[in-house]
Scaffold this motif. Structure first.
Motif, PDB file in Angstrom:
ATOM      1  N   ALA A 114      75.333 -50.261 148.784  1.00  0.00           N
ATOM      2  CA  ALA A 114      75.134 -49.189 149.764  1.00  0.00           C
ATOM      3  C   ALA A 114      76.171 -49.260 150.882  1.00  0.00           C
ATOM      4  O   ALA A 114      76.739 -48.245 151.296  1.00  0.00           O
ATOM      5  CB  ALA A 114      73.724 -49.271 150.341  1.00  0.00           C
ATOM      6  N   PHE A 115      76.421 -50.464 151.384  1.00  0.00           N
ATOM      7  CA  PHE A 115      77.425 -50.628 152.446  1.00  0.00           C
ATOM      8  C   PHE A 115      78.807 -50.210 151.938  1.00  0.00           C
ATOM      9  O   PHE A 115      79.517 -49.452 152.595  1.00  0.00           O
ATOM     10  CB  PHE A 115      77.467 -52.080 152.922  1.00  0.00           C
ATOM     11  N   ALA A 116      79.208 -50.735 150.764  1.00  0.00           N
ATOM     12  CA  ALA A 116      80.540 -50.444 150.234  1.00  0.00           C
ATOM     13  C   ALA A 116      80.727 -48.955 149.977  1.00  0.00           C
ATOM     14  O   ALA A 116      81.788 -48.386 150.263  1.00  0.00           O
ATOM     15  CB  ALA A 116      80.771 -51.235 148.947  1.00  0.00           C
ATOM     16  N   ALA A 117      79.702 -48.301 149.453  1.00  0.00           N
ATOM     17  CA  ALA A 117      79.798 -46.879 149.118  1.00  0.00           C
ATOM     18  C   ALA A 117      79.969 -45.997 150.345  1.00  0.00           C
ATOM     19  O   ALA A 117      80.488 -44.883 150.245  1.00  0.00           O
ATOM     20  CB  ALA A 117      78.547 -46.445 148.349  1.00  0.00           C
ATOM     21  N   HIS A 118      79.552 -46.485 151.492  1.00  0.00           N
ATOM     22  CA  HIS A 118      79.637 -45.656 152.703  1.00  0.00           C
ATOM     23  C   HIS A 118      81.079 -45.444 153.174  1.00  0.00           C
ATOM     24  O   HIS A 118      81.326 -44.556 153.990  1.00  0.00           O
ATOM     25  CB  HIS A 118      78.777 -46.249 153.826  1.00  0.00           C
ATOM     26  N   GLY A 119      82.024 -46.228 152.679  1.00  0.00           N
ATOM     27  CA  GLY A 119      83.420 -45.926 152.988  1.00  0.00           C
ATOM     28  C   GLY A 119      83.785 -44.537 152.507  1.00  0.00           C
ATOM     29  O   GLY A 119      84.358 -43.721 153.241  1.00  0.00           O
ATOM     30  N   ALA A 157      77.916 -49.855 138.005  1.00  0.00           N
ATOM     31  CA  ALA A 157      77.094 -48.814 137.409  1.00  0.00           C
ATOM     32  C   ALA A 157      77.854 -48.009 136.365  1.00  0.00           C
ATOM     33  O   ALA A 157      79.083 -47.924 136.385  1.00  0.00           O
ATOM     34  CB  ALA A 157      76.566 -47.882 138.503  1.00  0.00           C
ATOM     35  N   SER A 158      77.098 -47.398 135.463  1.00  0.00           N
ATOM     36  CA  SER A 158      77.628 -46.446 134.489  1.00  0.00           C
ATOM     37  C   SER A 158      76.832 -45.155 134.603  1.00  0.00           C
ATOM     38  O   SER A 158      75.631 -45.174 134.901  1.00  0.00           O
ATOM     39  CB  SER A 158      77.520 -46.995 133.063  1.00  0.00           C
ATOM     40  N   LEU A 159      77.502 -44.048 134.366  1.00  0.00           N
ATOM     41  CA  LEU A 159      76.864 -42.739 134.492  1.00  0.00           C
ATOM     42  C   LEU A 159      75.909 -42.492 133.336  1.00  0.00           C
ATOM     43  O   LEU A 159      76.204 -42.803 132.181  1.00  0.00           O
ATOM     44  CB  LEU A 159      77.935 -41.642 134.514  1.00  0.00           C
ATOM     45  N   GLU A 160      74.756 -41.908 133.655  1.00  0.00           N
ATOM     46  CA  GLU A 160      73.839 -41.423 132.622  1.00  0.00           C
ATOM     47  C   GLU A 160      74.370 -40.093 132.104  1.00  0.00           C
ATOM     48  O   GLU A 160      74.768 -39.223 132.881  1.00  0.00           O
ATOM     49  CB  GLU A 160      72.425 -41.257 133.193  1.00  0.00           C
ATOM     50  N   PHE A 183      83.303 -43.197 143.817  1.00  0.00           N
ATOM     51  CA  PHE A 183      82.926 -44.605 143.770  1.00  0.00           C
ATOM     52  C   PHE A 183      81.450 -44.891 143.488  1.00  0.00           C
ATOM     53  O   PHE A 183      81.100 -45.985 143.097  1.00  0.00           O
ATOM     54  CB  PHE A 183      83.367 -45.289 145.061  1.00  0.00           C
ATOM     55  N   PHE A 184      80.544 -43.920 143.671  1.00  0.00           N
ATOM     56  CA  PHE A 184      79.133 -44.278 143.523  1.00  0.00           C
ATOM     57  C   PHE A 184      78.282 -43.105 143.044  1.00  0.00           C
ATOM     58  O   PHE A 184      78.691 -41.956 143.056  1.00  0.00           O
ATOM     59  CB  PHE A 184      78.569 -44.811 144.842  1.00  0.00           C
ATOM     60  N   GLY A 185      77.080 -43.458 142.593  1.00  0.00           N
ATOM     61  CA  GLY A 185      76.060 -42.481 142.248  1.00  0.00           C
ATOM     62  C   GLY A 185      74.713 -43.021 142.680  1.00  0.00           C
ATOM     63  O   GLY A 185      74.634 -43.995 143.447  1.00  0.00           O
ATOM     64  N   TYR A 186      73.649 -42.420 142.180  1.00  0.00           N
ATOM     65  CA  TYR A 186      72.290 -42.829 142.550  1.00  0.00           C
ATOM     66  C   TYR A 186      71.488 -43.193 141.307  1.00  0.00           C
ATOM     67  O   TYR A 186      71.611 -42.540 140.260  1.00  0.00           O
ATOM     68  CB  TYR A 186      71.576 -41.702 143.290  1.00  0.00           C
ATOM     69  N   THR A 187      70.668 -44.237 141.430  1.00  0.00           N
ATOM     70  CA  THR A 187      69.783 -44.617 140.330  1.00  0.00           C
ATOM     71  C   THR A 187      68.573 -43.683 140.306  1.00  0.00           C
ATOM     72  O   THR A 187      68.362 -42.885 141.228  1.00  0.00           O
ATOM     73  CB  THR A 187      69.282 -46.060 140.494  1.00  0.00           C
ATOM     74  N   PHE A 195      80.324 -47.829 141.088  1.00  0.00           N
ATOM     75  CA  PHE A 195      81.107 -48.184 139.920  1.00  0.00           C
ATOM     76  C   PHE A 195      81.911 -49.440 140.276  1.00  0.00           C
ATOM     77  O   PHE A 195      81.862 -49.913 141.410  1.00  0.00           O
ATOM     78  CB  PHE A 195      82.053 -47.037 139.542  1.00  0.00           C
ATOM     79  N   SER A 196      82.639 -49.992 139.334  1.00  0.00           N
ATOM     80  CA  SER A 196      83.485 -51.145 139.655  1.00  0.00           C
ATOM     81  C   SER A 196      84.538 -50.729 140.673  1.00  0.00           C
ATOM     82  O   SER A 196      84.805 -49.542 140.865  1.00  0.00           O
ATOM     83  CB  SER A 196      84.133 -51.706 138.392  1.00  0.00           C
ATOM     84  N   ARG A 197      85.138 -51.697 141.345  1.00  0.00           N
ATOM     85  CA  ARG A 197      86.081 -51.418 142.432  1.00  0.00           C
ATOM     86  C   ARG A 197      87.210 -50.526 141.937  1.00  0.00           C
ATOM     87  O   ARG A 197      87.761 -50.738 140.869  1.00  0.00           O
ATOM     88  CB  ARG A 197      86.641 -52.721 142.984  1.00  0.00           C
ATOM     89  N   GLY A 198      87.567 -49.528 142.745  1.00  0.00           N
ATOM     90  CA  GLY A 198      88.535 -48.526 142.316  1.00  0.00           C
ATOM     91  C   GLY A 198      87.883 -47.369 141.595  1.00  0.00           C
ATOM     92  O   GLY A 198      88.550 -46.536 140.986  1.00  0.00           O
ATOM     93  N   GLY A 199      86.559 -47.311 141.684  1.00  0.00           N
ATOM     94  CA  GLY A 199      85.791 -46.356 140.895  1.00  0.00           C
ATOM     95  C   GLY A 199      85.857 -44.912 141.331  1.00  0.00           C
ATOM     96  O   GLY A 199      85.233 -44.053 140.693  1.00  0.00           O
ATOM     97  N   SER A 200      86.605 -44.588 142.399  1.00  0.00           N
ATOM     98  CA  SER A 200      86.770 -43.181 142.750  1.00  0.00           C
ATOM     99  C   SER A 200      87.515 -42.425 141.647  1.00  0.00           C
ATOM    100  O   SER A 200      87.299 -41.232 141.441  1.00  0.00           O
ATOM    101  CB  SER A 200      87.516 -43.041 144.081  1.00  0.00           C
ATOM    102  N   ASP A 201      88.393 -43.125 140.931  1.00  0.00           N
ATOM    103  CA  ASP A 201      89.039 -42.527 139.756  1.00  0.00           C
ATOM    104  C   ASP A 201      87.982 -42.087 138.745  1.00  0.00           C
ATOM    105  O   ASP A 201      88.101 -41.031 138.112  1.00  0.00           O
ATOM    106  CB  ASP A 201      89.975 -43.530 139.076  1.00  0.00           C
TER     107      ASP A 201
END
Length: 452
Positions: A114-119, A157-160, A183-187, A195-201
């Protein structure tokens, strides 16, 4: 319609964000914008994501967080000040930064996610405000509202697959640009997972596939993907076109320009990718396309290397005759929750290659102890530092002498190899080598296949 993604260096400060605004404003087809967290402004700077991870650790340790909170806020305020935005536009962003340490999380891993995703989360909000302030209507889209549902792995994480139906329903009919944090999604339980680091790609590729984009533009700080790391070879040849599979192989083995997992949604959706330079947006960059659309004049497209590996070498006579031998090894790895990268073997020996960034010492010790006891090898060696060089090219398919062309310059340089493995796809050859010889070997191969 184009989906456009900007990396952290493209969004590091106000000057860079102004370039991003001009790029988006110059093309009405650039409708969906996926953004990273602000990156480094100069060589020794700290990325906002790393500041947020420091904040997360201080929260876990229950130490004072005032200084780090102020530093994080200042990064966003500096961007807003560059555009002379009223400070009240930052009130909500400041409150979210403060609130991070006050929330309840299911585990420390979910807290870190949660902290990392807030960037990205906060930067997307700010960028939407900046674009609107500059006269280009923009709307922040929370990944939850976009439909990015991920599995229950907080830091990888991986996308459903069901997410794509929801993404396709996004309204693109208005004049607003849609700004989406990467970089992130929601469960399913509503927790943030990255996602793993660099996951905005990865987010960019997901959005491109879900919206059936005509093109996925990925803006970074280089004008092309190069045939080899420019830190090893001065002024290497740029790659103008490459296939999905070539990019995935090279990204895995050390090409940091594009996340290897981001290729998968693009492949599934048949989406063309264009890697471009934020600071030179008119240059053509590199196109990543289906293999049928690539015509190679050379056998090799690119050479990548990485020192992030470790290896376990095992020797036992007649192991090739033992039925179920590999299964025993795999069961031991599973028992210790260890994944492996490659497992080349001979009649009496086997090498297991690991990504050491995914291992802790307890796993290594337990795995070695169980293999020693249950497999009883004649020789067992743990190699903590292991380098892999990947030579990749669609032009190597069915090419006689490709391996000889690659290995012969190493012999001339007196460089010995610990492992040689050609992929089943026939577009890659993997070499295992001592880390201190890696750059020398890459140089020798590049000079042979590109400058002869």
């Amino acid at each position: 319609m184009k989906v456009v993604k900007f990396g952290g260096t493209s969004l590091a400060d106000g000057t860079q964000l102004k370039r991003v605004f001009d790029i988006i404003n110059s093309d009405v087809d650039r409708k969906v914008v996926v953004v990273s967290a602000p990156g480094k402004r100069f060589q020794d700077d700290i990325k906002v994501t790393d500041l947020l991870l420091q904040y997360a650790q201080a929260t876990i340790d229950d130490t004072d967080t005032k200084e780090i909170i102020q530093e994080i806020k200042q990064r966003y305020h500096a961007i807003a000040d560059y555009f002379q935005m009223p400070h009240e536009h930052l009130t909500q962003i400041d409150a979210q930064i403060d609130h991070l340490s006050q929330k309840h999380y299911r585990s420390f891993d979910y807290l870190k996610a949660a902290f990392a995703a807030h960037g990205e989360y906060l930067n997307a909000q700010l960028i939407a405000k900046v674009f609107t302030h500059l006269g280009m209507p923009a709307k922040f889209i929370d990944p939850k509202d976009a439909g990015l549902l991920v599995n229950d792995r907080p830091l990888s994480a991986s996308l459903e697959s069901s997410s794509y139906q929801k993404i396709a329903q996004l309204d693109l009919s208005t004049s607003e640009r849609l700004i989406i944090p990467g970089f992130f999604g929601y469960t399913a339980r509503g927790d943030i997972a990255t996602f793993s680091r660099g996951g905005s790609d990865i987010t960019g590729a997901i959005m491109a596939r879900g919206l059936n984009a005509d093109l996925y533009e990925n803006f970074t700080d280089v004008s092309a993907i190069y045939a080899v790391n420019p830190n090893i070879i001065s002024n290497p040849l740029p790659i103008h076109h490459m296939s999905y599979d070539e990019m995935r192989e090279l990204s895995y083995a050390g090409f940091a320009v594009f996340h290897d997992e981001a290729i998968i949604p693009a492949i599934q959706g048949g989406i063309h990718i264009n890697i471009k330079n934020t600071n030179a947006p008119d240059e053509p960059g590199t196109f990543i396309v289906p293999p049928t659309e690539v015509r190679h004049t050379k056998a090799v497209t690119g050479i990548a290397s990485s020192n992030r590996f470790a290896a376990l070498y095992l020797h036992r006579y007649l192991l090739n005759r033992e039925v179920g031998f590999t299964l025993k090894i795999l069961e031991i790895l599973k028992r210790h929750n260890v994944s492996y990268e490659h497992m080349p073997s001979g009649i009496d020996d086997l090498t297991i290659i690991f990504d050491k960034s995914l291992l802790v010492q307890e796993q290594i010790d337990g795995m070695i102890a169980d293999i020693t006891e249950e497999i009883k090898p004649d020789t067992l060696k743990w190699l903590p530092n292991y380098s892999i060089i990947m030579i990749v090219g669609e032009g190597m398919r069915n090419r006689v002498g490709a391996l000889t062309e690659i290995v012969s310059p190493l012999s001339k340089q007196g460089i010995s190899l610990q492992m040689v493995n050609q992929g089943a796809s026939e577009i890659s050859i993997m070499l295992g080598i001592q880390p201190d010889l890696s750059d020398k070997a890459v140089s020798a191969i590049y000079n042979q296949v590109f400058t002869d």
